[in-house]
Design an enzyme around this catalytic site. Structure first.
Site, mmCIF file in Angstrom:
data_model
loop_
_atom_site.group_PDB
_atom_site.id
_atom_site.type_symbol
_atom_site.label_atom_id
_atom_site.label_comp_id
_atom_site.label_asym_id
_atom_site.label_seq_id
_atom_site.Cartn_x
_atom_site.Cartn_y
_atom_site.Cartn_z
ATOM 1 N N GLY A 85 11.889 -16.226 -0.381
ATOM 2 C CA GLY A 85 10.921 -15.521 -1.232
ATOM 3 C C GLY A 85 11.748 -14.801 -2.276
ATOM 4 N N ASP A 86 11.287 -14.790 -3.522
ATOM 5 C CA ASP A 86 12.177 -14.351 -4.607
ATOM 6 C C ASP A 86 12.863 -13.001 -4.380
ATOM 7 O OD1 ASP A 86 9.721 -13.037 -5.041
ATOM 8 O OD2 ASP A 86 9.831 -13.202 -7.228
ATOM 9 N N ASN B 31 15.196 -13.045 -1.330
ATOM 10 C CA ASN B 31 16.488 -13.702 -1.601
ATOM 11 C C ASN B 31 17.426 -12.730 -2.332
ATOM 12 O OD1 ASN B 31 15.023 -15.936 -0.761
ATOM 13 N ND2 ASN B 31 14.712 -16.740 -2.829
ATOM 14 N N ARG C 154 -0.313 -20.082 1.122
ATOM 15 C CA ARG C 154 -0.011 -18.643 1.049
ATOM 16 C C ARG C 154 -1.242 -17.817 0.702
ATOM 17 N NH1 ARG C 154 4.115 -18.083 -3.985
ATOM 18 N NH2 ARG C 154 4.502 -16.096 -2.952
ATOM 19 N N GLY D 213 18.873 -19.951 -18.113
ATOM 20 C CA GLY D 213 19.483 -21.099 -17.440
ATOM 21 C C GLY D 213 20.979 -21.161 -17.700
ATOM 22 N N ASP E 1 17.080 -15.463 -8.721
ATOM 23 C CA ASP E 1 17.109 -14.453 -7.649
ATOM 24 C C ASP E 1 18.557 -14.039 -7.352
ATOM 25 O OD1 ASP E 1 14.461 -15.229 -7.545
ATOM 26 O OD2 ASP E 1 14.739 -16.480 -5.762
HETATM 27 P P1 ADP Z 1 15.343 -18.738 -13.061
HETATM 28 O O1 ADP Z 1 15.713 -19.228 -11.686
HETATM 29 O O2 ADP Z 1 14.727 -17.367 -13.034
HETATM 30 O O3 ADP Z 1 14.621 -19.746 -13.911
HETATM 31 P P2 ADP Z 1 17.581 -19.291 -14.817
HETATM 32 O O4 ADP Z 1 17.373 -20.769 -14.719
HETATM 33 O O5 ADP Z 1 17.425 -18.674 -16.143
HETATM 34 O O6 ADP Z 1 16.713 -18.458 -13.763
HETATM 35 O O7 ADP Z 1 19.029 -19.002 -14.271
HETATM 36 C C1 ADP Z 1 19.448 -17.726 -13.869
HETATM 37 C C2 ADP Z 1 20.937 -17.637 -14.000
HETATM 38 O O8 ADP Z 1 21.543 -18.638 -13.164
HETATM 39 C C3 ADP Z 1 21.446 -17.925 -15.391
HETATM 40 O O9 ADP Z 1 21.436 -16.758 -16.195
HETATM 41 C C4 ADP Z 1 22.864 -18.405 -15.106
HETATM 42 O O10 ADP Z 1 23.709 -17.296 -14.885
HETATM 43 C C5 ADP Z 1 22.696 -19.145 -13.779
HETATM 44 N N1 ADP Z 1 22.528 -20.594 -14.009
HETATM 45 C C6 ADP Z 1 21.378 -21.298 -13.991
HETATM 46 N N2 ADP Z 1 21.612 -22.614 -14.211
HETATM 47 C C7 ADP Z 1 22.949 -22.743 -14.393
HETATM 48 C C8 ADP Z 1 23.853 -23.843 -14.641
HETATM 49 N N3 ADP Z 1 23.434 -25.099 -14.773
HETATM 50 N N4 ADP Z 1 25.173 -23.565 -14.722
HETATM 51 C C9 ADP Z 1 25.637 -22.303 -14.587
HETATM 52 N N5 ADP Z 1 24.859 -21.239 -14.343
HETATM 53 C C10 ADP Z 1 23.537 -21.435 -14.247
#
Ligand code: ADP
Length: 312
Positions: free
Chosen positions: A29-30, A33, A104, A230, A261
């Site tokens: 769970g977010d 975690n 849920r 990301g 998370d």
């Molecule tokens: P969420 O899970 O909330 O969608 P994100 O996808 O934005 O979050 O990712 C959160 C963090 O995880 C990013 O800011 C980065 O630090 C890390 N991250 C996510 N994907 C990658 C990747 N392919 N390579 C390196 N770090 C990543």
């Protein structure tokens, strides 16, 4: 000592483990975690509590065992007779694409506000220094409970508690985008630190970039804004001053389920330990980078401690 209270829902997770259709059971769970990763990073230098509701069944008791092994305080994990934990299944198709099915709607966690109100110990939340909740924590509450939740947050904040919010927008959990927006706007107005993802705001606010999100949140007077995107950059805005930090993409991504998370866990831990916002983002990116190289929302302790140096 810092005491972080994580408020939200933890579910039973079933993930397909092989082609025979067998499933592996775990919990996730977010905000839960995030709490696990905070405790792993901060060890004895902080207390981490999870506020939620579980059932009185055997599976619910297993969550308590997991929390004990992760040293998460269960003082605020209430138990309810009538409802059990929510459950979700991760299906993986022949191309490796993941889809999720949820049960849920009647989970015990939906009643967490009633249990907060029923907690008669006057000193119950006094030691809490930081409260963390997400858009998912809000989405599971009824409109009446949400009103009481804001009262609770306002009260804790006026007692000096730091409030941290991640919108984690999940459209399927909301009756309409406007309901989600109203709740997020309220959460933002009560928060000291916010950790949105670019996708959250693209989907809900139609914001096109991290810069546009920063402008929206700076206008609300939020002092510490961390915008995840990301494997692209993280945009920081501290008291209106912006900095961009590039992320080094992980080449061997296994499962990005709890990237955000894990990032939140690393970030809040590093901030609690006294690191600057910038250093905390770098530490957080390392934590998230480790987690996405393993399967599951909560990676095995041994893999985690091999890759991440604790802060305490
Ligand atoms: P969420 O899970 O909330 O969608 P994100 O996808 O934005 O979050 O990712 C959160 C963090 O995880 C990013 O800011 C980065 O630090 C890390 N991250 C996510 N994907 C990658 C990747 N392919 N390579 C390196 N770090 C990543």
């Amino acid at each position: 000592m810092p005491h972080l209270l994580m408020i939200g829902e933890c579910m039973i997770e079933l993930s397909q483990s092989n082609e025979l259709g067998e499933y592996k059971q775990s919990f996730a769970g977010d905000v839960f975690n995030t709490g696990v990763y905070i405790k792993r990073c901060l060890k004895e230098s902080a207390q981490v509590s999870f506020l939620s509701v579980i059932g009185e069944d055997k599976m619910s008791s297993q969550l308590l065992s997991l929390m004990a092994s992760e040293e998460i305080n269960s003082r605020y994990l209430y138990r309810c007779k009538s409802n059990k934990m929510g459950l979700y299944i991760i299906n993986i198709d022949q191309y490796g694409e993941r889809t999720f099915d949820y049960w849920r709607e009647n989970s015990a966690a939906r009643h967490l506000v009633k249990f907060i109100k029923k907690d008669t110990d006057k000193t119950a939340f006094r030691s809490v220094t930081t409260i963390f909740f997400s858009g998912i924590s809000l989405a599971i509450l009824s409109p009446d409970d949400l009103v009481n939740f804001w009262e609770f947050i306002e009260c804790r904040r006026s007692n000096g508690c730091q409030i941290v919010f991640d919108p984690n927008y999940r459209p399927a959990l909301w009756s309409s985008p406007n309901k989600a927006k109203d709740a997020f706007e309220m959460a933002y107005s009560l928060s000291d630190v916010v950790l949105p993802g670019v996708d959250d705001h693209k989907n809900l606010y139609n914001h096109k970039s991290a810069a546009e999100i920063a402008s929206h949140l700076e206008a609300k007077g939020i002092g510490e804004i961390i915008i995840k995107n990301g494997d692209l950059e993280v945009l920081i805005s501290v008291e209106g001053r912006r900095t961009q930090i590039d992320i080094i993409p992980v080449t061997e991504v296994v499962d990005t389920t709890s990237a955000g998370d894990a990032f939140n866990g690393g970030y809040l831990s590093a901030r609690q330990s006294g690191k600057s916002v910038k250093s905390s983002v770098i530490y957080a990116a390392n934590v998230a980078g480790c987690v996405i190289q393993h399967k599951g929302a909560i990676v095995p302790k041994a893999c985690f401690s091999k890759a991440i140096i604790p802060l305490a």
